[in-house]
Design a protein around this motif. Structure first.
Motif, PDB file in Angstrom:
ATOM      1  N   VAL A 153       0.842  -1.201   0.000  1.00 40.66           N
ATOM      2  CA  VAL A 153       0.000   0.000   0.000  1.00 40.66           C
ATOM      3  C   VAL A 153       0.873   1.246   0.000  1.00 40.66           C
ATOM      4  O   VAL A 153       0.655   2.186  -0.777  1.00 40.66           O
ATOM      5  CB  VAL A 153      -0.943  -0.005   1.219  1.00 40.66           C
ATOM      6  N   GLY A 172       2.323   2.189  -3.181  1.00 40.79           N
ATOM      7  CA  GLY A 172       1.379   2.636  -4.195  1.00 40.79           C
ATOM      8  C   GLY A 172       1.206   1.682  -5.349  1.00 40.79           C
ATOM      9  O   GLY A 172       0.896   2.101  -6.468  1.00 40.79           O
ATOM     10  N   ARG A 182      -3.848   7.040  -2.342  1.00 41.16           N
ATOM     11  CA  ARG A 182      -3.527   6.411  -1.063  1.00 41.16           C
ATOM     12  C   ARG A 182      -4.255   7.165   0.041  1.00 41.16           C
ATOM     13  O   ARG A 182      -4.218   8.404   0.092  1.00 41.16           O
ATOM     14  CB  ARG A 182      -2.008   6.446  -0.842  1.00 41.16           C
ATOM     15  N   LEU A 227      -5.241   1.682  -0.659  1.00 39.21           N
ATOM     16  CA  LEU A 227      -5.238   2.227  -2.004  1.00 39.21           C
ATOM     17  C   LEU A 227      -6.653   2.126  -2.546  1.00 39.21           C
ATOM     18  O   LEU A 227      -7.333   1.115  -2.335  1.00 39.21           O
ATOM     19  CB  LEU A 227      -4.281   1.457  -2.910  1.00 39.21           C
TER      20      LEU A 227
END
Length: 315
Positions: free
Chosen positions: A177, A180, A233, A275
């Motif tokens: 996460v 990204g 995010r 995300l």
């Protein structure tokens, strides 16, 4: 998430193998990444799409002996294998589920151990080091994946146990996460075109390789700039402790209906991080809620990379 070094068995994914003299030619017409860039020391992210450019799966692909291994979410593998076999009927390639033939581990902050194993890949994301058939794949500065044949898996696991604490899968996913890097799961199959999860920004889409299924739509999205939904995010704090499932809807007062979906989520030190694909106007407004218009509020966080269309189309 543990901040010191750890390892984690990668139990959430399986391995689809495509082997044979036509393996590269066959896959080149099926996936978004360019197999001409793959070498013994280079891997890639990628996706397979519908003719409308919607992702059926996403994966990391690695060259291995007489073909390629694609690591993807377990729940996608059976369907992807069946579909690809239909297209491979007249190709000199064979496709199999090799999940049970390999042991896979994620390592965080363990370069010293990799040096001892003589398995330290180059510094760039996607680079691969090899010792026999054991692979070390760099994801970023701190994260490495180890893939080894199952016959060698017990010995490698013992070496990891002796050197590093084992962390839960959540800690590994939290690293993803924070990097990204989006991923397709069963619940999000056919929801997104590759640019919606920023796959082109992390090397998973080639705009120079020529035709593949869905290529026209994916290229149009890149060159005409019509995309209205992108990966962001986000974080939820306070009482949020349980990561939401993939495809959980997000809401904003900007629109009366859902403005996005969760792609990947994990527990963090003070709540959850995730995300999500969001409509750009809702992301700019900033009032994002999880699950319902009255659901927990989410805050936007920075991604560790920038989107650069000119750079992305050079790949």
């Amino acid at each position: 998430m543990a901040h010191s070094a750890f390892f984690c068995p990668l139990t959430h994914e399986g391995l689809l193998a495509v082997r044979g003299v036509d393996a590269a030619k066959f896959l080149q017409g099926q996936v978004t990444c360019n197999l001409n860039y793959l070498t013994a020391h280079e891997s890639s992210l990628g996706a397979r799409c519908t003719p409308k450019g919607r992702m059926l799966s996403s994966f990391r692909i690695v060259a291995e002996e007489d073909g390629f291994l694609l690591a993807m979410a377990h729940e996608l593998l059976e369907t992807q294998l069946a579909e690809l076999k239909k297209y491979a009927a007249f190709s000199k390639s064979r496709l199999d589920d090799e999940s049970a033939a390999w042991a896979r581990f994620g390592l965080y902050g363990a370069d010293a151990l990799l040096d001892e194993l003589e398995l330290t890949p180059g510094a760039e994301a996607g680079q691969v080091a090899r010792a026999g058939r054991t692979l070390a794949i760099r994801l970023d500065a701190r994260r490495i994946e180890l893939w080894t044949p199952i016959a060698e898996g017990e010995a490698l696991r013992a070496r990891l146990d002796a050197s590093l604490p084992q962390a839960p899968l959540n800690d590994w996913l939290l690293g993803q996460v924070r990097a990204g890097v989006g991923q397709v799961f069963g619940a999000t199959r056919e929801m997104f075109v590759p640019q919606m999860i920023n796959l082109q920004a992390v090397g998973g889409v080639s705009f120079k390789k020529g035709c593949y299924t869905g290529q026209e739509i994916v290229a149009r999205m890149q060159y005409l700039g019509k995309l209205k939904r992108r990966l962001h995010r986000l974080a939820g704090t306070g009482d949020m402790q349980v990561p939401p499932a993939a495809a959980t809807p997000l809401f904003s007062p900007v629109h009366a209906t859902s403005v996005g979906e969760v792609v990947l989520a994990a527990s963090a030190e003070t709540g959850v991080e995730l995300l999500a694909v969001l409509q750009e106007d809702a992301a700019a407004d900033g009032r994002i809620h999880l699950g319902s218009p009255e659901g927990p509020a989410l805050q936007r966080l920075e991604l560790p990379y920038t989107l650069d269309a000119d750079r992305e189309i050079q790949r």
